[in-house]
Design a protein around this motif. Structure first.
Motif, short mmCIF file in Angstrom:
data_model
loop_
_atom_site.label_atom_id
_atom_site.label_comp_id
_atom_site.label_asym_id
_atom_site.label_seq_id
_atom_site.Cartn_x
_atom_site.Cartn_y
_atom_site.Cartn_z
N PHE A 199 52.03 -0.39 -27.17
CA PHE A 199 51.74 -1.95 -27.00
C PHE A 199 50.53 -2.17 -26.02
CE2 PHE A 199 56.20 -3.87 -27.74
CZ PHE A 199 56.14 -3.61 -29.05
N VAL A 200 50.34 -1.25 -25.04
CA VAL A 200 49.48 -1.37 -24.26
C VAL A 200 48.01 -1.07 -24.80
CG1 VAL A 200 48.57 -0.78 -21.68
CG2 VAL A 200 51.14 -1.17 -22.28
N LEU A 201 47.88 0.32 -25.41
CA LEU A 201 46.83 0.75 -26.06
C LEU A 201 46.15 -0.19 -27.20
CD1 LEU A 201 47.51 4.37 -25.81
CD2 LEU A 201 45.34 3.38 -25.15
N GLY A 202 47.51 -0.32 -27.98
CA GLY A 202 47.39 -0.91 -29.22
C GLY A 202 46.69 -2.40 -29.06
N GLY A 203 47.22 -3.30 -28.02
CA GLY A 203 46.73 -4.57 -27.82
C GLY A 203 45.27 -4.59 -27.25
N ALA A 204 44.95 -3.61 -26.59
CA ALA A 204 43.62 -3.20 -26.25
C ALA A 204 42.69 -2.86 -27.25
CB ALA A 204 43.43 -2.42 -24.73
N VAL A 205 43.21 -2.28 -28.08
CA VAL A 205 42.41 -1.75 -29.05
C VAL A 205 42.26 -3.02 -30.13
CG1 VAL A 205 42.11 -0.22 -31.33
CG2 VAL A 205 42.88 0.58 -29.02
N ALA A 206 43.08 -3.68 -30.40
CA ALA A 206 43.03 -4.89 -31.21
C ALA A 206 42.13 -5.87 -30.78
CB ALA A 206 44.51 -5.57 -31.50
N HIS A 207 42.19 -6.22 -29.22
CA HIS A 207 41.34 -7.05 -28.75
C HIS A 207 39.79 -6.55 -28.84
CE1 HIS A 207 39.71 -10.07 -25.76
NE2 HIS A 207 39.43 -9.00 -25.31
N ALA A 208 39.67 -5.21 -28.54
CA ALA A 208 38.25 -4.67 -28.60
C ALA A 208 37.70 -4.58 -30.01
CB ALA A 208 38.35 -3.38 -28.42
N MET A 209 38.41 -4.65 -31.07
CA MET A 209 38.05 -4.84 -32.52
C MET A 209 38.16 -6.40 -32.97
SD MET A 209 39.99 -1.42 -34.02
CE MET A 209 39.03 -1.18 -35.69
N GLY A 210 38.53 -7.12 -32.17
CA GLY A 210 38.69 -8.49 -32.69
C GLY A 210 39.50 -8.73 -34.01
N VAL A 211 40.77 -7.87 -33.96
CA VAL A 211 41.78 -8.26 -35.03
C VAL A 211 43.16 -8.44 -34.22
CG1 VAL A 211 40.25 -6.48 -36.61
CG2 VAL A 211 42.35 -5.76 -35.22
N GLY A 212 44.22 -8.88 -35.28
CA GLY A 212 45.22 -9.29 -34.76
C GLY A 212 46.22 -7.98 -34.43
N PHE A 213 47.32 -8.11 -33.66
CA PHE A 213 48.14 -6.96 -33.16
C PHE A 213 49.36 -7.52 -33.69
CE2 PHE A 213 51.36 -5.54 -30.34
CZ PHE A 213 50.88 -4.17 -30.28
N VAL A 214 50.14 -6.27 -34.23
CA VAL A 214 51.47 -6.41 -34.73
C VAL A 214 52.36 -5.58 -34.09
CG1 VAL A 214 52.77 -5.88 -36.79
CG2 VAL A 214 50.58 -7.07 -37.21
N PRO A 215 53.59 -5.96 -33.37
CA PRO A 215 54.33 -5.17 -32.62
C PRO A 215 55.34 -4.55 -33.57
CG PRO A 215 55.06 -7.35 -32.46
CD PRO A 215 53.69 -7.52 -33.27
N ILE A 216 55.45 -3.46 -33.64
CA ILE A 216 56.43 -2.31 -34.15
C ILE A 216 57.61 -2.01 -32.95
CG2 ILE A 216 57.37 -0.39 -35.41
CD1 ILE A 216 54.53 -0.35 -36.60
N ARG A 217 58.55 -2.71 -32.97
CA ARG A 217 59.63 -2.77 -32.01
C ARG A 217 60.81 -1.93 -32.10
NH1 ARG A 217 59.97 -7.37 -27.92
NH2 ARG A 217 60.33 -5.60 -26.45
N LYS A 218 61.33 -1.58 -30.80
CA LYS A 218 62.79 -0.92 -31.13
C LYS A 218 63.94 -2.09 -31.59
CE LYS A 218 60.93 2.77 -29.30
NZ LYS A 218 61.12 3.25 -27.75
N SER A 219 65.09 -1.69 -32.24
CA SER A 219 65.99 -2.49 -32.90
C SER A 219 66.43 -3.75 -31.91
CB SER A 219 67.03 -1.93 -33.43
OG SER A 219 67.79 -1.29 -32.62
N GLY A 220 66.48 -4.96 -32.52
CA GLY A 220 67.08 -6.00 -31.74
C GLY A 220 66.33 -6.97 -31.05
N LYS A 221 64.85 -6.58 -31.27
CA LYS A 221 64.24 -7.37 -30.06
C LYS A 221 63.20 -8.35 -31.03
CE LYS A 221 64.36 -4.44 -26.65
NZ LYS A 221 64.62 -4.72 -25.31
N LEU A 222 63.02 -8.21 -32.27
CA LEU A 222 62.14 -9.47 -32.95
C LEU A 222 63.26 -10.38 -33.67
CD1 LEU A 222 59.78 -6.81 -34.74
CD2 LEU A 222 59.19 -8.31 -32.96
N PRO A 223 62.64 -11.59 -33.19
CA PRO A 223 63.50 -12.85 -33.48
C PRO A 223 63.42 -13.36 -35.09
CG PRO A 223 61.43 -13.56 -32.69
CD PRO A 223 61.36 -12.12 -32.53
N HIS A 224 62.40 -12.85 -35.89
CA HIS A 224 62.48 -13.44 -37.32
C HIS A 224 63.14 -12.26 -38.17
CE1 HIS A 224 61.29 -15.61 -40.76
NE2 HIS A 224 60.10 -14.74 -41.01
N ARG A 225 63.05 -12.51 -39.58
CA ARG A 225 63.71 -11.46 -40.15
C ARG A 225 62.94 -10.23 -40.17
NH1 ARG A 225 63.78 -13.38 -46.18
NH2 ARG A 225 64.25 -11.09 -46.41
N THR A 226 63.42 -9.12 -40.36
CA THR A 226 62.80 -7.85 -40.23
C THR A 226 63.13 -6.92 -41.25
OG1 THR A 226 64.44 -6.87 -38.62
CG2 THR A 226 62.65 -7.82 -37.66
#
Ligand code: PRP
Ligand code: HPA
Length: 176
Positions: A65-92
């Motif tokens: 998340f730390v690296l990917g967030g910074a890379v997404a920002h540097a590239m001007g594109v969106g960031f998508v989190p791939i999370r450990k189970s049970g952390k994301l609120p919508h359908r997964t």
């Protein structure tokens, strides 16, 4: 770039016998807390894909998340989190993967990617490749095309990069 690899190597700390006797743990917290080294790592990854169409960066919890967030920002594109189970609120959708002892599960929101997304998967480190492969498969199950999986550091003895390459995933590594 050997000079870049040397700067990154100098910024990463190795802790013997963590989390178990005999393991040499690569600790990237010292890279993240070093402003120029962190910027070097992020710009190196972003720069390698500057000439490609990338729609989203998918980062793997937690250090991805730390690296990917910074890379997404540097590239001007969106960031998508791939999370450990049970952390994301919508359908997964989810993928189980093997750890040294037992298994864990990664999840991503079903609507996380735009249609036909070209995706860069990011994590700090690849060891056995089980984590990264689960992340790649989740992106593919959402209909995304994995342009590459990128890591700051590879532990080549554990075979992860070769495992991804055997699945036709392009792997980018800053430091082996
Ligand atoms: C570490 C690392 C990678 C993974 C690599 O994360 O940040 O995500 O292990 O191992 P592999 O290639 O053998 O699958 P960890 O599972 O320790 O989770 P954390 O980032 O949440 O601490
Ligand atoms: N460092 C950080 N994460 C890891 C390592 C390591 O050496 N091995 C497996 N995951």
């Amino acid at each position: 770039d050997p000079a870049l690899a040397e700067r990154l190597r100098a910024a990463i700390r190795t802790i013997p016998d963590y989390p178990k006797p005999g393991i040499l743990f690569r600790d990237i917290t010292t890279l993240l807390s070093n402003g120029p080294a962190f910027q070097d790592a992020v710009n190196a990854i972003a720069g390698r894909f500057a000439d490609e169409r990338i729609d989203s960066v998918a980062g793997i919890e937690a250090r991805g998340f730390v690296l990917g967030g910074a890379v997404a920002h540097a590239m001007g594109v969106g960031f998508v989190p791939i999370r450990k189970s049970g952390k994301l609120p919508h359908r997964t959708i989810s993928r189980e993967y093997a750890l040294e002892y037992g298994t864990d599960r990664l999840e991503v929101h079903i609507d996380a990617l735009p249609d036909n997304a070209r995706v860069l998967v990011i994590d700090d480190l690849i060891a056995t490749g089980g984590t990264a492969l689960a992340g790649v498969e989740l992106v593919e199950e959402l209909g995304g095309h994995v342009v590459a999986a990128a890591f700051v550091i590879d532990l080549p003895d554990l075979g992860g990069a070769a495992r991804l390459a055997a699945r036709d995933v392009h792997v980018e590594i800053l430091l082996s």
